[in-house]
Design a protein around this motif. Sequence first.
Motif, mmCIF file in Angstrom:
data_model
loop_
_atom_site.group_PDB
_atom_site.id
_atom_site.type_symbol
_atom_site.label_atom_id
_atom_site.label_comp_id
_atom_site.label_asym_id
_atom_site.label_seq_id
_atom_site.Cartn_x
_atom_site.Cartn_y
_atom_site.Cartn_z
ATOM 1 N N ALA A 7 0.841 -1.193 0.000
ATOM 2 C CA ALA A 7 0.000 0.000 0.000
ATOM 3 C C ALA A 7 0.874 1.241 0.000
ATOM 4 O O ALA A 7 1.916 1.279 0.650
ATOM 5 N N PRO A 8 0.486 2.267 -0.744
ATOM 6 C CA PRO A 8 1.274 3.497 -0.773
ATOM 7 C C PRO A 8 1.343 4.138 0.614
ATOM 8 O O PRO A 8 0.401 4.054 1.390
ATOM 9 N N LEU A 9 2.475 4.754 0.879
ATOM 10 C CA LEU A 9 2.624 5.465 2.142
ATOM 11 C C LEU A 9 1.597 6.587 2.221
ATOM 12 O O LEU A 9 1.304 7.246 1.241
ATOM 13 N N GLY A 10 1.070 6.829 3.379
ATOM 14 C CA GLY A 10 0.123 7.915 3.568
ATOM 15 C C GLY A 10 -1.314 7.518 3.315
ATOM 16 O O GLY A 10 -2.210 8.310 3.528
ATOM 17 N N GLN A 11 -1.543 6.296 2.872
ATOM 18 C CA GLN A 11 -2.913 5.898 2.563
ATOM 19 C C GLN A 11 -3.743 5.756 3.831
ATOM 20 O O GLN A 11 -4.945 5.939 3.806
ATOM 21 N N HIS A 12 -3.116 5.432 4.948
ATOM 22 C CA HIS A 12 -3.873 5.263 6.182
ATOM 23 C C HIS A 12 -4.082 6.582 6.915
ATOM 24 O O HIS A 12 -4.681 6.607 7.967
ATOM 25 N N PHE A 13 -3.606 7.703 6.375
ATOM 26 C CA PHE A 13 -3.878 9.021 6.941
ATOM 27 C C PHE A 13 -5.058 9.620 6.183
ATOM 28 O O PHE A 13 -4.887 10.353 5.216
ATOM 29 N N THR A 14 -6.275 9.313 6.597
ATOM 30 C CA THR A 14 -7.457 9.796 5.891
ATOM 31 C C THR A 14 -8.312 10.642 6.827
ATOM 32 O O THR A 14 -7.997 10.814 7.991
ATOM 33 N N GLY A 15 -9.422 11.128 6.304
ATOM 34 C CA GLY A 15 -10.393 11.860 7.112
ATOM 35 C C GLY A 15 -9.849 13.165 7.657
ATOM 36 O O GLY A 15 -9.498 14.072 6.912
ATOM 37 N N LEU A 16 -9.779 13.255 8.983
ATOM 38 C CA LEU A 16 -9.333 14.486 9.629
ATOM 39 C C LEU A 16 -7.869 14.804 9.332
ATOM 40 O O LEU A 16 -7.480 15.971 9.323
ATOM 41 N N TRP A 17 -7.061 13.782 9.086
ATOM 42 C CA TRP A 17 -5.661 14.023 8.745
ATOM 43 C C TRP A 17 -5.547 14.763 7.412
ATOM 44 O O TRP A 17 -4.702 15.640 7.256
ATOM 45 N N ARG A 18 -6.393 14.395 6.466
ATOM 46 C CA ARG A 18 -6.379 15.094 5.171
ATOM 47 C C ARG A 18 -6.864 16.519 5.327
ATOM 48 O O ARG A 18 -6.344 17.433 4.683
ATOM 49 N N LEU A 19 -7.844 16.724 6.193
ATOM 50 C CA LEU A 19 -8.320 18.082 6.465
ATOM 51 C C LEU A 19 -7.218 18.908 7.129
ATOM 52 O O LEU A 19 -7.039 20.086 6.814
ATOM 53 N N LEU A 20 -6.466 18.292 8.036
ATOM 54 C CA LEU A 20 -5.343 18.975 8.672
ATOM 55 C C LEU A 20 -4.287 19.364 7.641
ATOM 56 O O LEU A 20 -3.744 20.474 7.680
ATOM 57 N N VAL A 60 3.179 19.271 -0.179
ATOM 58 C CA VAL A 60 2.829 17.976 0.396
ATOM 59 C C VAL A 60 1.436 18.036 1.032
ATOM 60 O O VAL A 60 0.657 17.085 0.924
ATOM 61 N N GLY A 61 1.098 19.160 1.661
ATOM 62 C CA GLY A 61 -0.235 19.307 2.246
ATOM 63 C C GLY A 61 -1.333 19.217 1.195
ATOM 64 O O GLY A 61 -2.337 18.531 1.395
ATOM 65 N N VAL A 62 -1.139 19.896 0.091
ATOM 66 C CA VAL A 62 -2.151 19.862 -0.979
ATOM 67 C C VAL A 62 -2.193 18.481 -1.630
ATOM 68 O O VAL A 62 -3.277 17.945 -1.898
ATOM 69 N N ILE A 63 -1.031 17.892 -1.874
ATOM 70 C CA ILE A 63 -0.985 16.558 -2.489
ATOM 71 C C ILE A 63 -1.740 15.551 -1.627
ATOM 72 O O ILE A 63 -2.532 14.750 -2.126
ATOM 73 N N HIS A 64 -1.513 15.586 -0.325
ATOM 74 C CA HIS A 64 -2.195 14.654 0.570
ATOM 75 C C HIS A 64 -3.679 14.967 0.679
ATOM 76 O O HIS A 64 -4.509 14.066 0.705
ATOM 77 N N ALA A 65 -4.027 16.255 0.717
ATOM 78 C CA ALA A 65 -5.429 16.645 0.899
ATOM 79 C C ALA A 65 -6.311 16.230 -0.275
ATOM 80 O O ALA A 65 -7.466 15.856 -0.082
ATOM 81 N N VAL A 66 -5.775 16.281 -1.492
ATOM 82 C CA VAL A 66 -6.591 15.910 -2.647
ATOM 83 C C VAL A 66 -6.646 14.408 -2.862
ATOM 84 O O VAL A 66 -7.394 13.930 -3.697
ATOM 85 N N GLY A 67 -5.827 13.656 -2.115
ATOM 86 C CA GLY A 67 -5.895 12.202 -2.195
ATOM 87 C C GLY A 67 -4.972 11.572 -3.209
ATOM 88 O O GLY A 67 -5.117 10.400 -3.534
ATOM 89 N N PHE A 68 -4.003 12.320 -3.704
ATOM 90 C CA PHE A 68 -3.057 11.768 -4.668
ATOM 91 C C PHE A 68 -2.118 10.800 -3.961
ATOM 92 O O PHE A 68 -1.613 11.086 -2.887
#
Length: 98
Positions: A7-20, A60-68
Motif C-alpha cells: 500500500a502506498p505510504l500515507g494511505q492510512h492518513f485519511t479523514g481528519l488528517w487530510r483536512l489537517l 505535500v499538504g495539498v498533495i495529501h489533501a486531494v488524495g493523490f
Amino acid sequence: MSERQPAPLGQHFTGLWRLLSLASALCWGGQVMWAPEAFAQRMGGVTFPMGVGLLYATCVGVIHAVGFTAQGKWSRWLTWPPLGWGISLLLLALMWLR
C-alpha cells in the motif's frame, strides 16, 4: 504467483488528517499570498532553506489533501504526509522563536 503491491505510504492518513493537511497548506499559502512582506518580517527574513521548506510543506499538504498517491518508491517517501507536517511544524516554531 500473485502480483501484490504494498500500500502506498500515507494511505492510512485519511479523514481528519487530510483536512489537517489542507488547512496547513492553505494557511502557509495564504500568509505568503496575503502579505508577503509582513510574513517575511515575522519569520525574521526568509532564507533559501526556509523558502524551500515552506514550498515543500505547502505542496505535500495539498498533495495529501486531494488524495493523490504516488506510484514510485521514492515519490511515496517524498510525499509522505508526516514528513510534510514535521517541516510545517519546524517552520511554525521558527516563526514563533523570532
